[in-house]
Design an enzyme around this catalytic site. Structure first.
Site, PDB file in Angstrom:
ATOM      1  N   SER A 167       0.855  -1.182   0.000  1.00 46.80           N
ATOM      2  CA  SER A 167       0.000   0.000   0.000  1.00 46.80           C
ATOM      3  C   SER A 167       0.894   1.236   0.000  1.00 46.80           C
ATOM      4  O   SER A 167       1.714   1.388  -0.895  1.00 46.80           O
ATOM      5  CB  SER A 167      -0.946  -0.036   1.206  1.00 46.80           C
ATOM      6  OG  SER A 167      -1.883   1.022   1.147  1.00 46.80           O
ATOM      7  N   THR A 168       0.776   2.097   1.002  1.00 45.92           N
ATOM      8  CA  THR A 168       1.560   3.343   1.027  1.00 45.92           C
ATOM      9  C   THR A 168       3.059   3.049   0.940  1.00 45.92           C
ATOM     10  O   THR A 168       3.590   2.263   1.715  1.00 45.92           O
ATOM     11  CB  THR A 168       1.270   4.126   2.319  1.00 45.92           C
ATOM     12  OG1 THR A 168      -0.137   4.262   2.473  1.00 45.92           O
ATOM     13  CG2 THR A 168       1.907   5.493   2.269  1.00 45.92           C
ATOM     14  N   HIS A 193      -2.547  -1.058  -3.289  1.00 43.83           N
ATOM     15  CA  HIS A 193      -3.691  -0.186  -3.042  1.00 43.83           C
ATOM     16  C   HIS A 193      -3.514   1.099  -3.839  1.00 43.83           C
ATOM     17  O   HIS A 193      -2.573   1.862  -3.606  1.00 43.83           O
ATOM     18  CB  HIS A 193      -3.809   0.153  -1.556  1.00 43.83           C
ATOM     19  CG  HIS A 193      -4.109  -1.041  -0.700  1.00 43.83           C
ATOM     20  ND1 HIS A 193      -3.844  -1.072   0.647  1.00 43.83           N
ATOM     21  CD2 HIS A 193      -4.660  -2.247  -0.999  1.00 43.83           C
ATOM     22  CE1 HIS A 193      -4.217  -2.236   1.142  1.00 43.83           C
ATOM     23  NE2 HIS A 193      -4.711  -2.967   0.163  1.00 43.83           N
ATOM     24  N   MET A 286      -0.102   0.851   5.101  1.00 45.18           N
ATOM     25  CA  MET A 286      -0.837   1.167   6.313  1.00 45.18           C
ATOM     26  C   MET A 286      -1.975   0.172   6.508  1.00 45.18           C
ATOM     27  O   MET A 286      -2.595  -0.275   5.547  1.00 45.18           O
ATOM     28  CB  MET A 286      -1.395   2.595   6.193  1.00 45.18           C
ATOM     29  CG  MET A 286      -1.764   3.257   7.493  1.00 45.18           C
ATOM     30  SD  MET A 286      -2.105   5.014   7.220  1.00 45.18           S
ATOM     31  CE  MET A 286      -0.470   5.611   6.752  1.00 45.18           C
ATOM     32  N   ASP A 289      -4.355  -5.138   5.898  1.00 48.96           N
ATOM     33  CA  ASP A 289      -4.760  -5.934   4.743  1.00 48.96           C
ATOM     34  C   ASP A 289      -3.625  -6.866   4.340  1.00 48.96           C
ATOM     35  O   ASP A 289      -2.484  -6.441   4.188  1.00 48.96           O
ATOM     36  CB  ASP A 289      -5.136  -5.013   3.574  1.00 48.96           C
ATOM     37  CG  ASP A 289      -5.759  -5.765   2.413  1.00 48.96           C
ATOM     38  OD1 ASP A 289      -6.399  -6.802   2.660  1.00 48.96           O
ATOM     39  OD2 ASP A 289      -5.604  -5.312   1.264  1.00 48.96           O
TER      40      ASP A 289
END
Length: 350
Positions: A167-168, A193, A286, A289
């Site tokens: 993600s991030t 993401h 973050m 998931d």
């Protein structure tokens, strides 16, 4: 308190953004500037926790400044620009350069649009303050190198699959890892993401930089050596077995762990259909998931790895996987490409 610095050539934007953030009890705007060169002078006196940065500015554009900043003093940066409304490629460039978020400001009704979106901007700033951007070392593959001249046997290894979830910070991390992979690496499936319509541009960017083929996944695409498939934004991707081979299903459905695509959806499908032949790697991001899906992969015989805290922009997803016992090993990002290659080599020779 989260210290914010705003860089935008529009005095109105700087005024409105400062006003939008003024009422927040945990955010303080410590300064603003009309261009990056003036900004860096002021920032050196009091360095911000989060930078809000425009792209189109005099003397130096925002992307050039962002790249320079990430080399010299990585700082959580939110891009706030009208250009991200015109084309997703600009947003992808910013994220790949190290931005931790993108915020689109409309050209018309600017004051009203910024005020209406202030809650979203505040959320991005709060999330950005939790990140730790890093200056990644240069990859082994030179930018722009065209290394697809030699023929590749795409059918050589179909029994092994590598799954990456992030993600991030993942845009930079994925580029770093994928650019080092040879053309005969195992087939790769990825959930990053990312908003809908961003993933196609991101995949095209990676495809230009990498020796392997990288593209946004289509329903029933086959997974094979030398190919990385990126889950489309706004849809889930899962793995299924088709005879002796693997293919992906790209499907709609509700968000899982607040995300669509979700890492857990991909990892759980691999646990059901390919775990003994799979390597799962959970990377910077973050939230949580992917943690439970990675555990399911491990419990069903897959090899599982989490990125270590020191190399993560955000340690959330790997931390949750480690706490859950999902990861057999915790490794720095600079080892991921070698681990993928070793996994492929062991598959061919084992």
């Amino acid at each position: 308190m989260i210290k914010v610095f705003i860089v935008d050539d529009s005095a109105l934007v700087r005024q409105v953004l400062t006003s939008c953030l003024a009422s927040h009890p945990r955010i303080t705007v410590i300064g603003q500037a009309a261009d990056p060169l003036y900004a860096i002078e002021k920032m050196r006196r009091d360095w911000p926790d989060v930078l809000v940065l425009d792209i189109e500015m005099p003397r130096m554009d925002g992307l050039t400044f962002l790249r320079q900043l990430m080399r010299e003093r990585p700082t959580p940066t939110i891009i706030c620009s009208t250009l991200t409304e015109q084309g997703n490629s600009v947003a992808v460039e910013a994220l790949s350069a190290g931005a931790v978020g993108v915020f689109t400001k409309a050209r018309l009704g600017l004051k009203q649009s910024l005020e209406a979106l202030s809650a979203e901007l505040i959320r991005k700033i709060e999330d950005g303050a939790k990140t730790r951007p890093r200056a990644l070392p240069a990859t082994l593959t030179a930018p722009g190198e065209d290394s697809r001249i030699a023929p590749v046997n795409r059918l050589r290894t179909t029994e092994k699959v590598v799954a990456l979830g992030c993600s991030t910070g993942g845009t930079q991390a994925l580029e770093f890892v994928l650019r080092q992979l040879p053309r005969d690496c195992p087939g790769i499936v990825i959930v990053q993401h990312m908003p809908e319509k961003f993933t196609a541009d991101f995949a095209r960017r990676l495809d230009k930089l990498c020796q392997i083929e990288v593209r946004e996944a289509r329903h029933l695409d086959r997974v094979h050596s030398g190919l990385a498939l990126l889950a489309p934004g706004g849809l889930h991707m899962q793995l299924k077995r088709s005879g002796a081979h693997y293919q992906v299903e790209v499907v709609d459905g509700p968000p899982v762990n607040r995300h669509k695509p979700s890492v857990d959806v991909l990892f759980r499908s691999i646990a059901r259909h390919a775990a003994p032949s799979a390597l799962g790697m959970i990377m910077t991001g973050m939230g949580d998931d992917g943690a439970r899906g990675l555990l399911a992969m491990r419990e069903n015989g897959a090899q599982t790895i989490a990125q270590d805290e020191a190399s993560c922009v955000v340690f959330g997803m790997p931390r949750e996987a480690i706490k859950l016992g999902s990861a057999q090993a915790v490794e720095p990002l600079n080892k991921f490409s070698r681990l993928i290659q070793e996994f492929g080599d062991n598959a061919r020779h084992g």
